[in-house]
Motif scaffolding. Structure first.
Motif, PDB file in Angstrom:
ATOM      1  N   LYS A 676     -12.340  -1.771  -1.819  1.00 18.30           N
ATOM      2  CA  LYS A 676     -12.922  -2.994  -2.377  1.00 18.30           C
ATOM      3  C   LYS A 676     -12.463  -3.200  -3.821  1.00 18.30           C
ATOM      4  N   ASN A 679      -8.910  -4.458  -3.745  1.00 20.76           N
ATOM      5  CA  ASN A 679      -8.855  -5.881  -3.416  1.00 20.76           C
ATOM      6  C   ASN A 679      -9.170  -6.739  -4.635  1.00 20.76           C
ATOM      7  N   GLU A 683      -6.633  -9.472  -6.188  1.00 21.04           N
ATOM      8  CA  GLU A 683      -7.029 -10.873  -6.312  1.00 21.04           C
ATOM      9  C   GLU A 683      -6.924 -11.357  -7.752  1.00 21.04           C
ATOM     10  N   GLN A 713      -0.057  -5.384   2.292  1.00 22.89           N
ATOM     11  CA  GLN A 713      -1.197  -6.256   2.582  1.00 22.89           C
ATOM     12  C   GLN A 713      -1.395  -6.447   4.084  1.00 22.89           C
ATOM     13  N   HIS A 717      -4.997  -5.814   5.611  1.00 27.58           N
ATOM     14  CA  HIS A 717      -5.693  -6.893   6.312  1.00 27.58           C
ATOM     15  C   HIS A 717      -5.952  -6.526   7.767  1.00 27.58           C
ATOM     16  N   ILE A 723     -12.400  -6.947   4.156  1.00 26.99           N
ATOM     17  CA  ILE A 723     -12.166  -6.774   2.713  1.00 26.99           C
ATOM     18  C   ILE A 723     -10.930  -7.544   2.258  1.00 26.99           C
ATOM     19  N   PHE A 724      -9.866  -7.434   3.024  1.00 26.28           N
ATOM     20  CA  PHE A 724      -8.587  -8.005   2.612  1.00 26.28           C
ATOM     21  C   PHE A 724      -8.218  -9.204   3.492  1.00 26.28           C
TER      22      PHE A 724
END
Length: 823
Positions: A676, A679, A683, A713, A717, A723-724
């Motif tokens: 988390k 991420n 971001e 990623q 994902h 989360i992603f």
């Protein structure tokens, strides 16, 4: 009231007048509309990016204004040690003191022989004078007489803009030639040098092209106009003044008068993917405008009708994102445009190249060129045919000789006091004449590049089941036929080719090699067919130099194999071999078993760990766990504990794939918290620029790093969708395909998309050409704020192809996007 009006008018007039003068801005370079002069901001003169540089009417036209010891220096010739830049805004002056020699550059393989016995200290001063600028060089002490005629002030002119343009030097005139032409002349030391195109006091550059016209006047010694491409194919045109005998203060003085377009503003550019978009994919057209532009126009998304002509499907005034680098950006979101077809985006007079919107946008002509062209062309120890064309013949079949001890190679390879093997220096090492891909245009094999390519291809095959077969690869005959299917998946054949060189080193040396590379600088800079680097006959010192048999010769031109103790490279090899062992099973069981055996044995070796090597060990352990399902690898990962959490920016893709193996919920919760946090970091970095990717501003383009993040990623994902998101993957793909800063909107993937890089730093760069499916590093930054992607094949920091990432990461990203958007 009248006084207030007069004061405001005075301030406005003063600002306007200052805007038309070359002054030092807050970023400490000279600036006015249409002209920037950077003074020793960049520090990469070997890459034609250093010393004094000039950006004229939005394009960099000159660089490397500095004292040099040769008329047209090349990559491995002396450059000075630079001191601290001093900026004097009140005097409109920037200065710096430099010294020869810079002995610190002898690290990383720079051979001391290139640093002559000259102690020279000098100061370069640059003054803004209205719309012009003056360069003055002061020498601390007069040059020794033996150096007169050898030391001068050089300024390099970018050649691609000048081909076919004209010049005047006093009463002489000429045209800048497309190729270097004679005659040559001998210098005082008997070395052949380029004969000047002209000599004189006043040089006018490109008087036939107003946006490029520049006048340079020397107030001291004569100017020389030289062509720097005689010895160095990547050379530029050079303007030079030699330092006169006895000169100290104002030894060099130039007045430089560039022609500036009145009220210049950078032309608008619109950035989109040159390939296009899936209907369900976010779609952003990014308008790039001069920071002084205040008039914002409408952006129109146009669809090409099946009957010809365009229809507007969306239009609007884009919202301002803000300033990034030196431009303002205005994105327009057209994600709601989903109808299949061919589109373009228009802003004022600017119209993008056509791109496609459809569900099959990534199914053809995007990732395939990497597998069909780039990887085959890079294959070593093979002949590469494509129809009538031979990309290169059998090469390096005489690999390799054990590198001599205590060798500091010019490309950074180091062999210490031991060979670290049972082989003696210059002894022939068997088993190295198979497999591997040439790294970029240098024709060397680096173990981490080979392993990285194997790993990426293995995961692409494993994740997406790539069965593409367009190539014949025959390892027994050392033969490749492009566009001749042989019934076998090309990806597996390429993985096989990669592990052959890694295992060839490990099984014969008893350890991994560091790399295999030529021993001679002339070989290293060779441009042409890889087969011409050596005679393909193994060296036998018992033979005379020109003597040869059917398999051996007395010519010591074989490449050298270097060894090292490097945990990072070893863990990268383990990771690649472990992944290869999984996907090769059922295709080549013997090779799969050898991969796993080597990976397991290498992993079992004791190594001292730090933060970097811990990440490598975690990645390697994750891959071995997935391959073997052995508990010991999971235990090693768990024992990393806090190191594991801290390493997630480097190991997240691997750890996310084994997350369900952790049985301790408390430990697992700690890992989830780490994800988390990762991420949040990603971001935050995505919001730093209008392109939605973490972009590291550096001399080198950051395309490869962004692609690595895109591949990471996908796994984040896929395994942690709560989360992603997949945004970073799709943004990274759009970035590489054209949504990136600067006037050049090309796709970084050669031959992919409507517009792409077609002059690249690959094996065929001397032809100003490209290899389809090769992916360049991309837009670099001329410090501090000018994004640049030149159409020029010799900028390795912008247009180089490499192995170990680049093209294969791009291939993976495209496959991943296609999978996620169509599943």
């Amino acid at each position: 009231m009248k006084q207030l009006f007069t004061f405001i008018l005075f301030i406005s007039l003063s600002l306007s007048l200052n805007a038309q003068k070359l002054i030092i801005n807050q970023d400490e370079y000279f600036e006015m509309p249409g002209l920037n002069v950077m003074v020793f901001y960049d520090i990469y003169p070997e890459g034609h990016q250093g010393a004094i540089g000039i950006i004229q009417n939005g394009t960099r036209v000159a660089t490397n204004g500095d004292i040099r010891l040769e008329p047209t220096p090349g990559q491995w010739q002396p450059i000075p040690k630079t001191g601290k830049r001093e900026v004097f805004p009140d005097d409109n002056e920037i200065r710096i003191t430099c010294t020869y020699p810079d002995e610190s550059r002898n690290r990383k393989g720079f051979n001391p022989i290139y640093y002559p016995d000259l102690n020279l200290s000098y100061t370069v001063r640059v003054f803004g004078e209205g719309k012009n600028f003056r360069i003055v060089v002061d020498i601390d002490e007069a040059l020794p007489e033996e150096w007169i005629g050898k030391v001068g002030f050089n300024l390099e002119l970018f050649p691609a803009l000048l081909f076919g343009k004209s010049w005047y030097m006093d009463d002489q005139s000429g045209i800048f030639p497309l190729q270097a032409n004679g005659p040559m002349q001998k210098d005082a030391d008997g070395n052949w040098q380029a004969f000047p195109l002209a000599r004189g006091k006043k040089l006018t550059i490109a008087p036939d092209a107003a946006a490029q016209t520049m006048v340079i006047t020397s107030l001291k010694s004569d100017l020389q106009l030289l062509d720097g491409r005689f010895y160095h194919n990547n050379g530029w045109f050079v303007v030079r003044s030699e330092i006169p005998s006895g000169a100290t203060t104002t030894a060099i003085e130039w007045l430089v008068e560039p022609t500036i377009i009145e009220n210049f503003k950078q032309k608008p550019v619109v950035h989109v993917s040159q390939v296009g978009y899936h209907p369900e994919q976010p779609k952003i057209a990014t308008v790039e405008l001069d920071k002084a532009e205040t008039e914002i126009n409408e952006v129109s998304v146009l669809r090409l009708s099946e009957n010809g002509g365009f229809e507007t499907v969306k239009s609007g005034i884009p919202e301002k994102w803000g300033k990034y680098l030196r431009f303002n950006y205005y994105p327009l979101d057209f994600s709601d445009v989903t109808k299949p077809g061919i589109y373009t985006v228009q802003y004022g007079d600017y119209k993008t190249e056509p791109f496609k919107i459809d569900t099959d946008v990534y199914e053809r002509h995007v990732w395939q060129p990497t597998l069909e062209y780039f990887l085959p062309v890079q294959m070593c120890h093979m002949r590469i045919n494509e129809g009538y064309r031979v990309w290169h013949d059998y090469c390096h079949m005489d690999d390799a000789l054990m590198a001599p001890v205590d060798t500091n190679h010019f490309d950074g390879y180091l062999q210490g006091p031991s060979t670290l093997t049972d082989f003696k220096p210059l002894e022939q090492v068997p088993g190295l004449d198979a497999g591997g891909w040439h790294d970029a245009g240098d024709y060397d094999l680096r173990v981490e590049s080979q392993a990285g390519t194997v790993w990426t291809l293995a995961l692409a095959y494993e994740e997406f089941g790539v069965q593409w077969d367009q190539t014949t690869i025959d390892q027994q005959k050392h033969l490749v036929e492009i566009h001749l299917p042989d019934g076998l998946p090309d990806v597996l054949q390429q993985i096989e080719h990669g592990v052959l060189t890694i295992l060839g080193g490990y099984e014969n040396l008893g350890r991994l090699y560091r790399g295999i590379i030529c021993s001679d600088l002339r070989q290293y800079v060779m441009l042409g067919d890889a087969s011409s680097m050596t005679d393909n006959l193994k060296y036998n010192r018992a033979l005379a130099e020109n003597e040869k048999t059917g398999t051996e010769s007395g010519k010591p031109d074989d490449r050298l194999v270097f060894t090292e103790e490097n945990a990072d490279h070893e863990y990268a090899a383990i990771q690649g071999l472990a992944a290869a062992a999984r996907v090769l099973k059922g295709y080549n069981n013997d090779l799969a078993a050898r991969c796993l055996k080597a990976a397991s044995e290498l992993y079992a070796q004791e190594r001292e760990l730090n933060s970097r090597t811990s990440s490598g060990k975690i990645n390697a352990a994750c891959e071995l766990l997935l391959t073997t399902n052995e508990e010991k690898y999971l235990n090693d990962i768990v024992e990393m504990d806090e190191r594991l959490v801290r390493s997630l920016p480097q190991t997240g893709a691997a750890v996310s794939r084994i997350l369900n193996r952790f049985e301790d919920n408390e430990f697992k919760s700690k890992i989830i918290a780490g994800f988390k946090s990762l991420n949040e970091q990603l971001e935050k970095r995505q919001n730093e620029n209008p392109f939605g990717v973490p972009y590291n501003i550096a001399i080198w383009g950051d395309g490869w790093g962004i692609q690595r993040l895109g591949m990471q990623q996908y796994f984040l994902h896929k395994n942690l969708p709560g989360i992603f998101s997949n945004d970073l993957l799709l943004n990274a793909l759009s970035f590489v395909l054209g949504n990136h800063p600067g006037e050049n909107t090309s796709s970084f993937a050669s031959g992919v998309g409507s517009r792409s890089v077609v002059e690249a730093y690959g094996a065929n760069r001397a032809d100003r050409s490209f290899i389809p499916g090769g992916v360049v590093s991309g837009t670099g930054i001329i410090r501090p704020d000018f994004p640049e992607l030149k159409e020029w094949p010799f900028f390795w920091q912008q247009t180089e192809y490499v192995m170990g990432g680049g093209a294969t990461h791009f291939m993976f990203m495209v496959l991943a996007a296609d999978y996620l958007l169509n599943k």
